[in-house]
Design a protein around this motif. Structure first.
Motif, PDB file in Angstrom:
ATOM      1  N   ASN A 112     -12.467  -4.204 -14.163  1.00 47.78           N
ATOM      2  CA  ASN A 112     -13.527  -5.108 -13.674  1.00 47.78           C
ATOM      3  C   ASN A 112     -12.971  -6.466 -13.262  1.00 47.78           C
ATOM      4  OD1 ASN A 112     -15.481  -3.210 -13.988  1.00 47.78           O
ATOM      5  ND2 ASN A 112     -16.481  -4.141 -15.769  1.00 47.78           N
ATOM      6  N   SER A 113     -11.875  -6.870 -13.906  1.00 43.89           N
ATOM      7  CA  SER A 113     -11.286  -8.183 -13.612  1.00 43.89           C
ATOM      8  C   SER A 113     -10.038  -8.089 -12.746  1.00 43.89           C
ATOM      9  CB  SER A 113     -10.941  -8.897 -14.923  1.00 43.89           C
ATOM     10  OG  SER A 113      -9.969  -8.139 -15.657  1.00 43.89           O
ATOM     11  N   ALA A 114      -9.719  -6.860 -12.295  1.00 43.14           N
ATOM     12  CA  ALA A 114      -8.522  -6.625 -11.481  1.00 43.14           C
ATOM     13  C   ALA A 114      -7.268  -7.131 -12.180  1.00 43.14           C
ATOM     14  CB  ALA A 114      -8.657  -7.284 -10.119  1.00 43.14           C
ATOM     15  N   PHE A 115      -7.224  -6.954 -13.515  1.00 38.77           N
ATOM     16  CA  PHE A 115      -6.077  -7.412 -14.292  1.00 38.77           C
ATOM     17  C   PHE A 115      -4.821  -6.683 -13.852  1.00 38.77           C
ATOM     18  CE2 PHE A 115      -3.387  -6.932 -18.155  1.00 38.77           C
ATOM     19  CZ  PHE A 115      -3.077  -8.281 -18.343  1.00 38.77           C
ATOM     20  N   GLN A 116      -3.787  -7.451 -13.489  1.00 34.68           N
ATOM     21  CA  GLN A 116      -2.502  -6.928 -13.023  1.00 34.68           C
ATOM     22  C   GLN A 116      -2.678  -5.911 -11.891  1.00 34.68           C
ATOM     23  OE1 GLN A 116      -0.215  -5.516 -16.393  1.00 34.68           O
ATOM     24  NE2 GLN A 116       0.340  -7.596 -17.005  1.00 34.68           N
ATOM     25  N   GLY A 117      -3.672  -6.193 -11.051  1.00 31.67           N
ATOM     26  CA  GLY A 117      -3.871  -5.360  -9.863  1.00 31.67           C
ATOM     27  C   GLY A 117      -4.678  -4.101 -10.074  1.00 31.67           C
ATOM     28  N   ALA A 118      -5.269  -3.931 -11.266  1.00 31.37           N
ATOM     29  CA  ALA A 118      -6.087  -2.738 -11.516  1.00 31.37           C
ATOM     30  C   ALA A 118      -7.256  -2.722 -10.532  1.00 31.37           C
ATOM     31  CB  ALA A 118      -6.610  -2.747 -12.950  1.00 31.37           C
ATOM     32  N   PRO A 119      -7.422  -1.659  -9.734  1.00 29.28           N
ATOM     33  CA  PRO A 119      -8.475  -1.634  -8.714  1.00 29.28           C
ATOM     34  C   PRO A 119      -9.870  -1.506  -9.326  1.00 29.28           C
ATOM     35  CG  PRO A 119      -7.392   0.497  -8.833  1.00 29.28           C
ATOM     36  CD  PRO A 119      -6.613  -0.419  -9.733  1.00 29.28           C
ATOM     37  N   ASN A 179     -13.556   1.657 -22.357  1.00 33.97           N
ATOM     38  CA  ASN A 179     -12.094   1.621 -22.459  1.00 33.97           C
ATOM     39  C   ASN A 179     -11.355   1.063 -21.238  1.00 33.97           C
ATOM     40  OD1 ASN A 179     -11.731   3.250 -25.098  1.00 33.97           O
ATOM     41  ND2 ASN A 179     -13.047   4.575 -23.867  1.00 33.97           N
ATOM     42  N   CYS A 180     -11.946   1.163 -20.066  1.00 38.69           N
ATOM     43  CA  CYS A 180     -11.206   0.839 -18.843  1.00 38.69           C
ATOM     44  C   CYS A 180     -11.666  -0.445 -18.167  1.00 38.69           C
ATOM     45  CB  CYS A 180     -11.325   1.982 -17.827  1.00 38.69           C
ATOM     46  SG  CYS A 180     -11.128   3.628 -18.524  1.00 38.69           S
ATOM     47  N   ASN A 189      -1.146  10.172 -13.162  1.00 35.90           N
ATOM     48  CA  ASN A 189      -0.626   8.814 -13.339  1.00 35.90           C
ATOM     49  C   ASN A 189      -1.193   8.174 -14.603  1.00 35.90           C
ATOM     50  OD1 ASN A 189       0.825   8.978 -10.982  1.00 35.90           O
ATOM     51  ND2 ASN A 189      -0.675   7.883  -9.733  1.00 35.90           N
ATOM     52  N   VAL A 190      -2.495   8.354 -14.822  1.00 34.97           N
ATOM     53  CA  VAL A 190      -3.159   7.759 -15.989  1.00 34.97           C
ATOM     54  C   VAL A 190      -2.658   8.413 -17.273  1.00 34.97           C
ATOM     55  CG1 VAL A 190      -5.371   7.459 -17.155  1.00 34.97           C
ATOM     56  CG2 VAL A 190      -5.215   7.083 -14.700  1.00 34.97           C
ATOM     57  N   PRO A 237      -0.851   1.879 -17.834  1.00 36.16           N
ATOM     58  CA  PRO A 237      -0.457   2.010 -19.239  1.00 36.16           C
ATOM     59  C   PRO A 237      -0.629   3.468 -19.657  1.00 36.16           C
ATOM     60  CG  PRO A 237      -2.626   0.977 -19.066  1.00 36.16           C
ATOM     61  CD  PRO A 237      -2.081   1.080 -17.660  1.00 36.16           C
ATOM     62  N   LEU A 238       0.208   3.926 -20.558  1.00 39.38           N
ATOM     63  CA  LEU A 238       0.139   5.310 -20.997  1.00 39.38           C
ATOM     64  C   LEU A 238      -1.259   5.646 -21.491  1.00 39.38           C
ATOM     65  CD1 LEU A 238       1.689   7.954 -21.612  1.00 39.38           C
ATOM     66  CD2 LEU A 238       2.162   7.007 -23.893  1.00 39.38           C
TER      67      LEU A 238
END
Length: 501
Positions: free
Chosen positions: A430-437, A424-425, A459-460, A468-469
């Motif tokens: 994995n691709s750091a989409f929109q800054g996702a660590p 799900n995550c 936060n999650v 995202p919610l």
């Protein structure tokens, strides 16, 4: 129109905070109790520092000013305290001159403790119990400051609070202070009482701030919106804190209990009537009460057994069982703590109910295994307890009157979290989409790790800080989201152990 929008924003923020309070993860399986640090007495008065350390222990300062969730350094602050109006982070009170209290004068310290006003002139939130600390004597405050000035300085910046507008404006504390706080109040001993009673009153009403948890609080609309101000006429008659019961500790409930049995609660973590102590009081014992002298513990008991307060009104009829459950039983039965059969879980209740209702009633009244007699409600009648049992049993009955069997939820591990992450995550992280660590990127994760597991998990779940919610996984349970967060943070924080969450 602007006023309506602002009010809607505030209401939505408060509702979210209330939800976050109920979404707090389970406490660690192995509680973390910070150790009191060594002191530097060079050029100082060792006796004064020793007295100050005792006062710090009596006031349980280490509990709030240590981020025990992250096994932080003692007194360095950073503990997140969730309130309906936002998150408050405790400050660093070590003698570091830049991030702690190393630059504070004695007058500034006394003003903070007695008036609830910072050296910069702003009002403290009542999560800091100056409502009680203003009763501490000047000599004790001098000793306390001498102790705090002698512990190791820790360079750790204070975290910014996350309060809903307009409660993020410190001036908003003024109405609260006008209603509930009397800055010139001091502890005044009652002349005709014994010295033991006077000492107990001083510890309970001031340093121990017992009413902060054990007294019902004023609230707005709902008990979930507590104002952090005790209702004086109901002094020490019980309350709920962090999902646990802070029981009635006034004369009405403990007046007939032997003194030693009450002291054993403090020293041996044993509930009155039997059973093991759970929840925040366990922390209070280990950080504070077990460090007090037997004489002081005896004084506390003498004072508590003299407190005669008005009892909060009891619900009647069908509502009585529900109210008793919420006030006295839910702390253990809501989550199945300590082996208690979980509320609504037919699987755990079925073997118990097979013994017959009379046996169940008798066990609840007299206590069994880890369950204390009457759930610590010593003043409750046998009929009161039966009503609470009836309420719990009714929650498991289906339309046909039979018990609904529920399969217990498995506690997910970090390994389970990896599988949930992969499914799900990983597409974003994995691709750091929109800054996702990306898990394992220690540098990127460092500020997230410093904010703490609780902050990250919330936060999650709530879709805060760009998440995202629910991590965009609408079919994920809270337990699955928690496991995924545990996995990501474990990969990104060498030396930490998130398996306990």
């Amino acid at each position: 129109m602007a006023a309506v929008s602002a009010a809607s924003y505030t209401i939505m923020g408060i509702n979210k905070n209330v939800q976050q309070m109920t979404a707090i993860p389970d406490a660690a399986e192995t509680p973390y109790y910070p150790e009191y640090p060594p002191v530097n007495t060079t050029g100082k008065d060792p006796a004064q520092i020793k007295r100050g350390e005792y006062i710090a222990k009596a006031g349980d300062c280490i509990a709030c000013h240590t981020n025990s969730l992250e096994k932080g350094k003692p007194f360095a602050g950073g503990l997140p305290m969730q309130t309906p109006f936002g998150i408050i982070y405790s400050p660093n009170i070590t003698p570091d001159k830049e991030t702690g209290m190393g630059h504070w004068t004695l007058d500034q310290f006394v003003k903070a403790m007695h008036k609830g006003i910072s050296p910069k002139g702003y009002y403290y939130y009542p999560a800091f119990p100056y409502l009680y600390f203003n009763k501490i004597t000047l000599n004790d405050l001098k000793d306390l400051k001498a102790y705090l000035d002698s512990i190791p300085p820790v360079r750790q910046k204070n975290l910014a609070n996350k309060m809903v507008w307009p409660f993020n404006q410190r001036l908003m504390q003024l109405p609260w202070r006008l209603l509930f706080f009397h800055p010139n109040a001091t502890y005044e001993a009652v002349p005709q009482e014994t010295e033991e009673w006077k000492r107990g009153a001083y510890l309970v009403e001031g340093l121990g701030h017992c009413a902060m948890c054990h007294s019902p609080s004023y609230h707005i609309l709902s008990e979930n919106l507590s104002l952090g101000a005790p209702i004086r006429k109901f002094d020490l008659t019980g309350n709920k804190i962090q999902g646990y019961l802070a029981p009635n500790i006034s004369k009405a409930n403990i007046g007939a209990v032997p003194d030693q049995e009450i002291i054993d609660v403090f020293k041996k973590d044993v509930l009155i009537g039997g059973g093991k102590l759970e929840g925040p009081m366990l922390e209070v014992n280990h950080n504070s009460l077990t460090h007090l002298t037997d004489t002081d513990l005896k004084s506390i008991v003498i004072y508590l057994k003299s407190v005669q307060s008005v009892s909060p009104p009891k619900p009647t009829g069908a509502k009585a069982g529900k109210a008793l459950y919420e006030n006295y039983c839910s702390g253990c039965h809501e989550a199945g703590a300590g082996g208690a059969p979980k509320y609504g879980d037919g699987a755990s209740w079925t073997p118990i109910l097979k013994t017959g209702m009379n046996t169940v009633y008798n066990n609840a009244i007299k206590g069994i295994n880890g369950m204390p007699a009457k759930g610590t409600c010593i003043s409750c009648s046998d009929q009161d307890i039966k009503q609470a049992v009836d309420y719990m049993v009714a929650a498991m009955l289906g339309p046909d009157g039979k018990i609904v069997s529920v399969t217990p939820v498995k506690k997910l591990t970090i390994a389970d979290g990896k599988a949930i992450y992969d499914t799900n995550c990983s597409v974003c992280h994995n691709s750091a989409f929109q800054g996702a660590p990306k898990p394992g990127d220690v540098t990127t994760w460092k500020p997230i790790v410093n904010a703490g597991f609780l902050d990250t998990y919330v936060n999650v779940v709530t879709g805060r800080k760009g998440h995202p919610l629910r991590g965009a996984c609408s079919n994920c349970s809270d337990a699955e989201l928690k496991a995924a967060v545990k996995y990501m943070m474990q990969q990104s924080a060498p030396g930490k152990d998130y398996s306990l969450w």
